[in-house]
Design an enzyme around this catalytic site. Structure first.
Site, short mmCIF file in Angstrom:
data_model
loop_
_atom_site.label_atom_id
_atom_site.label_comp_id
_atom_site.label_asym_id
_atom_site.label_seq_id
_atom_site.Cartn_x
_atom_site.Cartn_y
_atom_site.Cartn_z
N LYS A 39 -32.22 -12.53 29.89
CA LYS A 39 -31.11 -11.59 29.83
C LYS A 39 -30.00 -12.15 28.94
O LYS A 39 -30.00 -13.33 28.58
CB LYS A 39 -30.57 -11.32 31.24
CG LYS A 39 -29.92 -12.52 31.91
CD LYS A 39 -29.40 -12.16 33.29
CE LYS A 39 -28.72 -13.36 33.95
NZ LYS A 39 -28.19 -13.04 35.28
N TYR A 273 -2.11 -21.34 12.98
CA TYR A 273 -1.12 -20.45 13.58
C TYR A 273 -0.33 -21.17 14.67
O TYR A 273 -0.84 -22.02 15.39
CB TYR A 273 -1.82 -19.24 14.21
CG TYR A 273 -2.40 -18.27 13.20
CD1 TYR A 273 -1.61 -17.67 12.23
CD2 TYR A 273 -3.74 -17.93 13.26
CE1 TYR A 273 -2.13 -16.76 11.32
CE2 TYR A 273 -4.30 -17.02 12.36
CZ TYR A 273 -3.48 -16.44 11.40
OH TYR A 273 -4.02 -15.55 10.50
N MET A 321 -9.41 -16.07 14.10
CA MET A 321 -10.41 -15.07 14.41
C MET A 321 -11.75 -15.40 13.76
O MET A 321 -12.81 -15.29 14.38
CB MET A 321 -9.93 -13.69 13.95
CG MET A 321 -10.78 -12.55 14.45
SD MET A 321 -10.12 -10.94 13.96
CE MET A 321 -8.60 -10.89 14.90
#
Length: 380
Positions: A39, A273, A321
């Protein structure tokens, strides 16, 4: 896509997989059904790649999938071994009839619905009925499971081929709650025997329970973490190594990327950042084309390490990101295009170390989060 242009990929070791399958087969015995759990994209390892290895392995009998749609995809991919859905029926269950897929049942209403579908197709569903022995998630409550199972057995179009449950904390140092669940499960089985209900397959054991408990009533073992070379806990590893000194597991996954850019910065410069890291010396910073969208947890910011050659480079600054930065000032001859190991074996970048950094100690989580769009490549 040519290998040189891939920004990231996952390598799956066939030899390590085969080693784990052999070791686990020795543990459960030759007569039991060995059913790896694939799974969640095979715990991040790649559904098709792992299923193909399972299909080829003489040690493995069945596969357990989380979704009916996964089972259908595996049938389309050429997987012929028995498939058992242990989670959600997320598409038309009638398709299971024509593809020999066993389905879960965790309520009488669900059984009634499947019965009606089976009768309309003049066919039989193979079903495994789940008992809730203490996880409080899915299943017939153990207190009235026998009554409901006897009623389900009277429905047309259903063949009860399995009874199962699931542990809440089989990996915990204190095995008391697991022993309580085992006792409840055994009680249900004993009552069913008196009612002349004899399903051919009985299962409750996950990897941790398979390694830890002996449950004579069980003849099918749903093994997830173990087949991927992961120990459910250090406690269980210690227990198994004491009982079986020659037993071992090998991690099968390595997550890789490449250095995309090298930035030379002055002492006192901030990195990333929110200026969460400041270098104290002239530094060489490697930029990697991986970020939290890709599955490298933002919790690893200023804490994780990656492997470059034989060296480890600390992650510095806030993970972005789709980018992250590592300090390569002390790594000789690091260069653009050089291979970087994001998740490896037996080091500060392995799944155990990263699970601790994420704060939950779940060794599966760093692997499951690896983005499915990166190719999984089976290597020797």
């Amino acid at each position: 896509m040519p290998h040189s242009y891939r920004r990231s990929w996952v390598e799956i070791s066939k030899s390590a997989f085969e080693h784990n399958a052999f070791q686990l087969r020795m543990l459960i015995g030759s007569s039991a059904v060995f059913a790896p759990v694939v799974k969640a994209n095979a715990y991040g390892h790649g559904l098709y790649e792992i299923a193909t290895l399972c299909q080829a392995s003489p040690q493995i009998d069945w596969l357990c999938v989380g979704l009916l749609s996964d089972a259908l995809a595996l049938r389309a991919h050429g997987i012929t071994k028995p498939l058992l859905v242990i989670g959600c029926i997320d598409t038309d269950p009638a398709q299971a009839l024509t593809h020999s897929i066993a389905l879960p049942v965790y309520s009488y209403a669900m059984a009634q619905e499947l019965s009606a579908i089976a009768q309309s197709h003049q066919a039989l569903f193979d079903i495994h009925i789940k008992i809730d022995t203490g996880l409080s998630r899915l299943g017939l409550m153990h207190t009235d499971a026998v009554t409901q199972i006897v009623s389900i057995a009277e429905l047309s179009g259903l063949r009860i081929t399995g009874i199962y449950s699931h542990f809440a904390q089989a990996q915990a140092d204190n095995a008391g709650y697991s022993q309580h669940q085992i006792a409840l499960f055994k009680d249900v089985l004993a009552q069913l025997k008196k009612k002349n209900v004899h399903p051919p397959y009985i299962h409750i054991s996950n990897s941790a329970a398979t390694m830890r408990f002996t449950i004579p009533e069980c003849n099918l073992f749903r093994i997830g973490a173990g087949i991927y070379g992961l120990w459910p806990s250090q406690q269980i590893k210690n227990e198994i190594m004491k009982r079986y000194p020659d037993f071992s597991l090998r991690p099968i996954l390595t997550w890789k990327t490449k250095i995309m850019h090298i930035q030379l910065i002055e002492a006192g410069s901030f990195v990333g950042y929110n200026c969460t890291h400041q270098v104290t010396r002239p530094s060489s910073i490697a930029v990697l084309p991986i970020g939290y969208q890709d599955g490298y947890d933002i919790q690893f910011s200023n804490r994780g390490q990656v492997q470059i050659g034989t060296w480890y480079a600390p992650v510095i600054g806030r993970i972005c990101m789709n980018h992250m930065m590592v300090d390569i000032t002390d790594i000789p001859r690091a260069h653009i295009g050089q291979e970087v190991i994001l998740i490896g074996h037996d080091g500060p970048h392995d799944a155990y170390a990263l699970a601790q950094l994420s704060g939950n100690n779940n060794v599966r989580e760093p692997l499951i989060h690896i983005a499915p769009y990166f190719p999984r490549i089976v290597v020797d």
